[in-house]
Design a protein around this motif. Sequence first.
Motif, mmCIF file in Angstrom:
data_model
loop_
_atom_site.group_PDB
_atom_site.id
_atom_site.type_symbol
_atom_site.label_atom_id
_atom_site.label_comp_id
_atom_site.label_asym_id
_atom_site.label_seq_id
_atom_site.Cartn_x
_atom_site.Cartn_y
_atom_site.Cartn_z
ATOM 1 N N ALA A 1 0.849 -1.186 0.000
ATOM 2 C CA ALA A 1 0.000 0.000 0.000
ATOM 3 C C ALA A 1 0.887 1.238 0.000
ATOM 4 C CB ALA A 1 -0.939 0.024 1.207
ATOM 5 N N ALA A 2 0.460 2.261 -0.738
ATOM 6 C CA ALA A 2 1.233 3.492 -0.866
ATOM 7 C C ALA A 2 0.457 4.668 -0.306
ATOM 8 C CB ALA A 2 1.573 3.758 -2.330
ATOM 9 N N GLY A 3 1.162 5.551 0.374
ATOM 10 C CA GLY A 3 0.553 6.727 0.963
ATOM 11 C C GLY A 3 0.060 7.707 -0.083
ATOM 12 N N PRO A 4 -0.883 8.563 0.292
ATOM 13 C CA PRO A 4 -1.462 9.513 -0.659
ATOM 14 C C PRO A 4 -0.523 10.678 -0.938
ATOM 15 C CG PRO A 4 -2.350 9.889 1.527
ATOM 16 C CD PRO A 4 -1.485 8.668 1.638
ATOM 17 N N GLY A 5 -0.808 11.386 -2.006
ATOM 18 C CA GLY A 5 -0.067 12.601 -2.307
ATOM 19 C C GLY A 5 1.123 12.366 -3.225
ATOM 20 N N ALA A 6 1.608 13.471 -3.776
ATOM 21 C CA ALA A 6 2.743 13.416 -4.690
ATOM 22 C C ALA A 6 4.053 13.400 -3.913
ATOM 23 C CB ALA A 6 2.691 14.609 -5.629
ATOM 24 N N GLY A 7 5.127 13.124 -4.622
ATOM 25 C CA GLY A 7 6.450 13.144 -4.023
ATOM 26 C C GLY A 7 6.881 11.807 -3.469
ATOM 27 N N GLN A 8 8.156 11.725 -3.144
ATOM 28 C CA GLN A 8 8.721 10.483 -2.623
ATOM 29 C C GLN A 8 8.460 10.349 -1.122
ATOM 30 O OE1 GLN A 8 12.889 10.579 -3.874
ATOM 31 N NE2 GLN A 8 12.369 9.193 -5.546
ATOM 32 N N LYS A 9 8.230 9.126 -0.715
ATOM 33 C CA LYS A 9 7.927 8.819 0.682
ATOM 34 C C LYS A 9 8.904 7.759 1.188
ATOM 35 C CE LYS A 9 3.112 9.456 -0.604
ATOM 36 N NZ LYS A 9 3.481 9.688 -2.029
ATOM 37 N N PRO A 10 9.069 7.641 2.495
ATOM 38 C CA PRO A 10 9.878 6.530 3.016
ATOM 39 C C PRO A 10 9.225 5.191 2.675
ATOM 40 C CG PRO A 10 9.503 8.212 4.697
ATOM 41 C CD PRO A 10 8.589 8.528 3.562
ATOM 42 N N GLY A 11 10.045 4.202 2.428
ATOM 43 C CA GLY A 11 9.558 2.852 2.168
ATOM 44 C C GLY A 11 9.741 1.984 3.404
ATOM 45 N N ILE A 12 8.819 1.055 3.610
ATOM 46 C CA ILE A 12 8.879 0.161 4.763
ATOM 47 C C ILE A 12 8.710 -1.289 4.297
ATOM 48 C CG2 ILE A 12 7.850 -0.506 6.969
ATOM 49 C CD1 ILE A 12 9.018 2.248 7.145
ATOM 50 N N ILE A 13 9.596 -2.155 4.729
ATOM 51 C CA ILE A 13 9.408 -3.601 4.592
ATOM 52 C C ILE A 13 8.792 -4.103 5.888
ATOM 53 C CG2 ILE A 13 10.546 -5.841 4.433
ATOM 54 C CD1 ILE A 13 10.578 -4.486 1.786
ATOM 55 N N LEU A 14 7.669 -4.809 5.789
ATOM 56 C CA LEU A 14 6.994 -5.378 6.949
ATOM 57 C C LEU A 14 7.067 -6.903 6.880
ATOM 58 C CD1 LEU A 14 3.697 -4.226 8.591
ATOM 59 C CD2 LEU A 14 4.015 -6.654 8.050
ATOM 60 N N ILE A 15 7.533 -7.520 7.978
ATOM 61 C CA ILE A 15 7.651 -8.978 8.050
ATOM 62 C C ILE A 15 6.619 -9.484 9.051
ATOM 63 C CG2 ILE A 15 9.205 -10.930 8.355
ATOM 64 C CD1 ILE A 15 11.551 -9.095 7.947
ATOM 65 N N HIS A 16 5.636 -10.217 8.560
ATOM 66 C CA HIS A 16 4.532 -10.669 9.399
ATOM 67 C C HIS A 16 4.971 -11.754 10.380
ATOM 68 C CE1 HIS A 16 4.163 -14.454 7.161
ATOM 69 N NE2 HIS A 16 4.197 -13.757 6.037
ATOM 70 N N SER A 17 4.066 -12.144 11.239
ATOM 71 C CA SER A 17 4.357 -13.126 12.287
ATOM 72 C C SER A 17 4.379 -14.541 11.725
ATOM 73 C CB SER A 17 3.299 -13.048 13.393
ATOM 74 O OG SER A 17 2.106 -13.693 12.971
#
Length: 246
Positions: free
Chosen positions: A43-59
Amino acid sequence: MKALPRMIFCVALAVGSLPLWADNSGQALNVTSGGRQYASYLAAGPGAGQKPGIILIHSFNGLEQGYKDLVDKFAADGFVVLAIGWQTFEKSPTDATVAQLVKDGIAVLKARSDVNPAKIGLTGFCAGGRYTMLYLPQMPEFTSAVAWYGFPNNGGTAAQPVKPIDEIAQLQRPLLIIHGSADMASPIAGIYQYATALQGAGKYFELKVYQGLPHGFMVQNGQLWNTDQANDAYNQMASFFKRTLK
């Protein structure tokens, strides 16, 4: 980065009902790793421009609906979040297999025009918490990480040869640890041991302990937990990443 750690203890009393998420704003996608397609979710955050990226590792319980809802919520706060489905082919893959998948997930994020490739964070829950503690010191691509009720002393086997606590000397990035004091699977004593070792090595970390909460409290029975404690824990994570990935 050297600084005194911040240790916070809290007691949260109010309990609410589970959240009702009508629709997910994210999308299912496959991450190619080792010649195989891992069923993942982004899922990507709203709005223009670059955002921080997150890797999520589930349980260890899999990429449950609660984690997809968490990815959506996280993205709405201004991140691009990729939850990698590391159990697509095996319940207990080797650390090396998961590490390669994480690296390939990073490549997916960095290839996106809406992601700042210099600002990539890592978070994980349960087994994913262990991977977070393990890979943050090992992978320079990550700027910071949040480990949820992980296992710093697990390892020493053929599939998991390294214990996260033994990688502390390599740690160069900020780490937030979130844990419950009533965690039976990963007792709080082991987390205090890990924190003491981090402190002794002069590493920057923050520790948030929730009095009376059990293991896996963020996602319960496959659903995102909507309580004062869980909401505060989520806010701790989001705030930490906003500070360290700015």
